[in-house]
Scaffold this motif. Structure first.
Motif, PDB file in Angstrom:
ATOM      1  N   VAL A   8       0.863  -1.188   0.000  1.00  0.00           N
ATOM      2  CA  VAL A   8       0.000   0.000   0.000  1.00  0.00           C
ATOM      3  C   VAL A   8       0.893   1.229   0.000  1.00  0.00           C
ATOM      4  CG1 VAL A   8      -1.704   1.332   1.296  1.00  0.00           C
ATOM      5  CG2 VAL A   8      -1.897  -1.168   1.182  1.00  0.00           C
ATOM      6  N   GLU A   9       0.596   2.176  -0.873  1.00  0.00           N
ATOM      7  CA  GLU A   9       1.394   3.399  -0.994  1.00  0.00           C
ATOM      8  C   GLU A   9       0.474   4.616  -0.969  1.00  0.00           C
ATOM      9  OE1 GLU A   9       5.227   5.209  -1.397  1.00  0.00           O
ATOM     10  OE2 GLU A   9       4.632   3.103  -1.103  1.00  0.00           O
ATOM     11  N   HIS A  10       0.790   5.559  -0.082  1.00  0.00           N
ATOM     12  CA  HIS A  10       0.044   6.811  -0.022  1.00  0.00           C
ATOM     13  C   HIS A  10       0.756   7.820  -0.919  1.00  0.00           C
ATOM     14  CE1 HIS A  10      -2.598   5.737   3.432  1.00  0.00           C
ATOM     15  NE2 HIS A  10      -1.620   4.885   3.650  1.00  0.00           N
ATOM     16  N   VAL A  11       0.108   8.200  -2.011  1.00  0.00           N
ATOM     17  CA  VAL A  11       0.716   9.114  -2.965  1.00  0.00           C
ATOM     18  C   VAL A  11      -0.393   9.736  -3.816  1.00  0.00           C
ATOM     19  CG1 VAL A  11       1.063   7.263  -4.672  1.00  0.00           C
ATOM     20  CG2 VAL A  11       2.509   9.312  -4.778  1.00  0.00           C
ATOM     21  N   THR A  29       9.938  -7.970  -7.442  1.00  0.00           N
ATOM     22  CA  THR A  29      10.167  -7.028  -6.337  1.00  0.00           C
ATOM     23  C   THR A  29      10.754  -5.718  -6.852  1.00  0.00           C
ATOM     24  OG1 THR A  29      10.527  -8.861  -4.786  1.00  0.00           O
ATOM     25  CG2 THR A  29      11.348  -6.700  -4.131  1.00  0.00           C
ATOM     26  N   THR A  30      11.698  -5.806  -7.782  1.00  0.00           N
ATOM     27  CA  THR A  30      12.298  -4.606  -8.371  1.00  0.00           C
ATOM     28  C   THR A  30      11.257  -3.814  -9.151  1.00  0.00           C
ATOM     29  OG1 THR A  30      14.477  -5.629  -8.531  1.00  0.00           O
ATOM     30  CG2 THR A  30      14.048  -3.758  -9.977  1.00  0.00           C
ATOM     31  N   ALA A  31      10.399  -4.518  -9.876  1.00  0.00           N
ATOM     32  CA  ALA A  31       9.362  -3.842 -10.652  1.00  0.00           C
ATOM     33  C   ALA A  31       8.381  -3.102  -9.743  1.00  0.00           C
ATOM     34  CB  ALA A  31       8.622  -4.849 -11.524  1.00  0.00           C
ATOM     35  N   LEU A  32       8.052  -3.701  -8.601  1.00  0.00           N
ATOM     36  CA  LEU A  32       7.163  -3.018  -7.662  1.00  0.00           C
ATOM     37  C   LEU A  32       7.803  -1.729  -7.176  1.00  0.00           C
ATOM     38  CD1 LEU A  32       4.690  -2.804  -5.852  1.00  0.00           C
ATOM     39  CD2 LEU A  32       5.829  -4.326  -4.219  1.00  0.00           C
ATOM     40  N   THR A  33       9.097  -1.773  -6.862  1.00  0.00           N
ATOM     41  CA  THR A  33       9.814  -0.562  -6.443  1.00  0.00           C
ATOM     42  C   THR A  33       9.772   0.485  -7.546  1.00  0.00           C
ATOM     43  OG1 THR A  33      11.292  -1.848  -5.025  1.00  0.00           O
ATOM     44  CG2 THR A  33      12.039   0.343  -5.676  1.00  0.00           C
ATOM     45  N   GLU A  34       9.949   0.046  -8.788  1.00  0.00           N
ATOM     46  CA  GLU A  34       9.913   0.977  -9.917  1.00  0.00           C
ATOM     47  C   GLU A  34       8.515   1.554 -10.119  1.00  0.00           C
ATOM     48  OE1 GLU A  34      11.329  -1.238 -13.236  1.00  0.00           O
ATOM     49  OE2 GLU A  34      13.425  -1.250 -12.548  1.00  0.00           O
ATOM     50  N   ALA A  35       7.482   0.733  -9.937  1.00  0.00           N
ATOM     51  CA  ALA A  35       6.114   1.211 -10.104  1.00  0.00           C
ATOM     52  C   ALA A  35       5.767   2.257  -9.046  1.00  0.00           C
ATOM     53  CB  ALA A  35       5.133   0.036 -10.027  1.00  0.00           C
ATOM     54  N   VAL A  36       6.205   2.026  -7.818  1.00  0.00           N
ATOM     55  CA  VAL A  36       5.965   3.001  -6.749  1.00  0.00           C
ATOM     56  C   VAL A  36       6.733   4.297  -7.032  1.00  0.00           C
ATOM     57  CG1 VAL A  36       6.385   3.490  -4.304  1.00  0.00           C
ATOM     58  CG2 VAL A  36       5.427   1.280  -4.991  1.00  0.00           C
ATOM     59  N   ALA A  37       7.967   4.171  -7.482  1.00  0.00           N
ATOM     60  CA  ALA A  37       8.757   5.359  -7.827  1.00  0.00           C
ATOM     61  C   ALA A  37       8.087   6.134  -8.959  1.00  0.00           C
ATOM     62  CB  ALA A  37      10.175   4.954  -8.223  1.00  0.00           C
ATOM     63  N   TRP A  38       7.509   5.406  -9.898  1.00  0.00           N
ATOM     64  CA  TRP A  38       6.802   6.046 -11.006  1.00  0.00           C
ATOM     65  C   TRP A  38       5.638   6.896 -10.487  1.00  0.00           C
ATOM     66  CZ3 TRP A  38       5.882   7.912 -15.596  1.00  0.00           C
ATOM     67  CH2 TRP A  38       4.577   7.983 -16.087  1.00  0.00           C
ATOM     68  N   LEU A  39       4.867   6.365  -9.545  1.00  0.00           N
ATOM     69  CA  LEU A  39       3.739   7.116  -9.006  1.00  0.00           C
ATOM     70  C   LEU A  39       4.200   8.400  -8.315  1.00  0.00           C
ATOM     71  CD1 LEU A  39       1.580   4.209  -7.525  1.00  0.00           C
ATOM     72  CD2 LEU A  39       1.248   5.413  -9.691  1.00  0.00           C
ATOM     73  N   HIS A  41       6.915  10.042  -9.034  1.00  0.00           N
ATOM     74  CA  HIS A  41       7.343  10.931 -10.120  1.00  0.00           C
ATOM     75  C   HIS A  41       6.138  11.648 -10.718  1.00  0.00           C
ATOM     76  CE1 HIS A  41       9.105  12.336 -13.879  1.00  0.00           C
ATOM     77  NE2 HIS A  41       8.170  11.661 -14.533  1.00  0.00           N
ATOM     78  N   VAL A  42       5.062  10.902 -10.972  1.00  0.00           N
ATOM     79  CA  VAL A  42       3.842  11.497 -11.518  1.00  0.00           C
ATOM     80  C   VAL A  42       3.310  12.571 -10.580  1.00  0.00           C
ATOM     81  CG1 VAL A  42       1.426  11.029 -12.105  1.00  0.00           C
ATOM     82  CG2 VAL A  42       3.227   9.472 -12.878  1.00  0.00           C
ATOM     83  N   ASP A  43       3.344  12.306  -9.290  1.00  0.00           N
ATOM     84  CA  ASP A  43       2.871  13.286  -8.312  1.00  0.00           C
ATOM     85  C   ASP A  43       3.694  14.567  -8.375  1.00  0.00           C
ATOM     86  OD1 ASP A  43       1.200  14.165  -6.242  1.00  0.00           O
ATOM     87  OD2 ASP A  43       2.592  13.474  -4.702  1.00  0.00           O
ATOM     88  N   ASP A  69       8.438  17.649 -18.822  1.00  0.00           N
ATOM     89  CA  ASP A  69       8.709  16.269 -19.200  1.00  0.00           C
ATOM     90  C   ASP A  69       7.758  15.839 -20.312  1.00  0.00           C
ATOM     91  OD1 ASP A  69      10.570  16.292 -17.219  1.00  0.00           O
ATOM     92  OD2 ASP A  69       9.613  14.761 -15.962  1.00  0.00           O
ATOM     93  N   PRO A  70       8.181  14.911 -21.175  1.00  0.00           N
ATOM     94  CA  PRO A  70       7.325  14.472 -22.288  1.00  0.00           C
ATOM     95  C   PRO A  70       5.960  13.952 -21.840  1.00  0.00           C
ATOM     96  CG  PRO A  70       9.564  13.645 -22.565  1.00  0.00           C
ATOM     97  CD  PRO A  70       9.498  14.252 -21.192  1.00  0.00           C
ATOM     98  N   GLU A  71       5.878  13.430 -20.614  1.00  0.00           N
ATOM     99  CA  GLU A  71       4.599  12.897 -20.135  1.00  0.00           C
ATOM    100  C   GLU A  71       3.519  13.972 -20.068  1.00  0.00           C
ATOM    101  OE1 GLU A  71       7.499  12.455 -18.490  1.00  0.00           O
ATOM    102  OE2 GLU A  71       7.664  10.399 -17.732  1.00  0.00           O
ATOM    103  N   VAL A  72       3.925  15.221 -19.858  1.00  0.00           N
ATOM    104  CA  VAL A  72       2.939  16.300 -19.772  1.00  0.00           C
ATOM    105  C   VAL A  72       2.233  16.468 -21.114  1.00  0.00           C
ATOM    106  CG1 VAL A  72       2.599  18.767 -19.379  1.00  0.00           C
ATOM    107  CG2 VAL A  72       4.171  17.475 -17.915  1.00  0.00           C
ATOM    108  N   ALA A  73       3.002  16.508 -22.184  1.00  0.00           N
ATOM    109  CA  ALA A  73       2.395  16.628 -23.507  1.00  0.00           C
ATOM    110  C   ALA A  73       1.512  15.423 -23.812  1.00  0.00           C
ATOM    111  CB  ALA A  73       3.482  16.775 -24.572  1.00  0.00           C
TER     112      ALA A  73
END
Length: 233
Positions: A8-11, A29-39, A41-43, A69-73
């Motif tokens: 569970v991640e509060h973000v 496990t690494t992918a979960l860490t990356e997915a949380v980091a991604w969220l 980053h989005v925030d 960042d390109p994600e904004v466009a």
């Protein structure tokens, strides 16, 4: 019994839950860490509550889209597409000020799910405040079961969606009241207490999975989550 991972991640001003049924492994496990980091980053990029976020600076005219960042466009293109398709019922500029929140959360959930899927976590559910991506199966031969919140009974369920490789998005009045505004009138949307939309996701990795969340945030209700043994409001 397969040992998966729950997290569970509060973000982004809400709670994101990860329910990974694929057996635990270093890559998952690494992918979960990356997915949380991604969220997170989005925030940092899209939060309208952070004056230093790229979206806040863009809304204030302090930067241009090309400087973000390109994600904004990408998100703004999606918002423009849904505004066109909905005839103006959806907008990324409520009240005339840039706020792509109606796109961002579901889009971020989709990308987090893809990160997990690409790492081999073929069976998982990601729930971000009502935007749900459920890939694969909940157990051997078992579909995911996503509960839909009852807008008249906080904490209760009014229906359930079951399936494999599904995306579910719910908007309703149960948690936040009539918080979705009709951009054409500036008034809270009325007429429906809750709307739940379901779409199929690809069982394979895809850069552009379906986006039911954008339609769930069109003026009709207010927004909430679902459960797959998870829950969509």
């Amino acid at each position: 019994m397969r040992e998966g991972i729950r997290h569970v991640e509060h973000v982004m001003g809400t709670v994101f839950s990860f329910d990974i049924r694929t057996p635990r492994s270093p890559s998952v496990t690494t992918a979960l860490t990356e997915a949380v980091a991604w969220l997170h980053h989005v925030d940092r990029v899209f939060s309208t509550y952070r004056p230093d976020s790229q979206v806040s600076r863009l809304a204030d005219g302090r930067v241009g889209v090309a400087e973000c960042d390109p994600e904004v466009a990408e998100v703004l293109r999606l918002g423009a597409e849904f505004e066109r398709i909905s005839g103006g019922a959806f907008t990324c500029a409520p009240g005339g000020r840039l706020d792509p929140s109606g796109v961002v959360k579901g889009w971020a959930v989709e990308r987090a799910s893809t990160i997990l899927h690409d790492a081999g976590a073929l069976d998982h559910c990601v729930n971000g405040g009502g935007d749900v991506q459920a890939r694969g199966e909940a157990g051997p031969g078992d579909p995911w079961r996503i509960g839909v919140a009852d807008p008249r009974d906080p904490g209760g369920l009014i229906a359930a969606v079951t399936g494999h490789d599904i995306a579910v998005a719910t908007s309703g009045t149960a948690e936040r009241g009539r918080h979705i505004l009709d951009p054409r009138t500036g008034r809270p949307a009325a007429g429906l207490l809750s709307v739940t939309l379901v779409a199929a996701t690809s069982p394979r990795s895809t850069p552009s999975p379906p986006r039911p969340s954008r339609w769930a945030t069109r003026p009709a209700p207010g927004r909430r989550p679902a459960r797959g043994s998870r829950r969509s409001a």
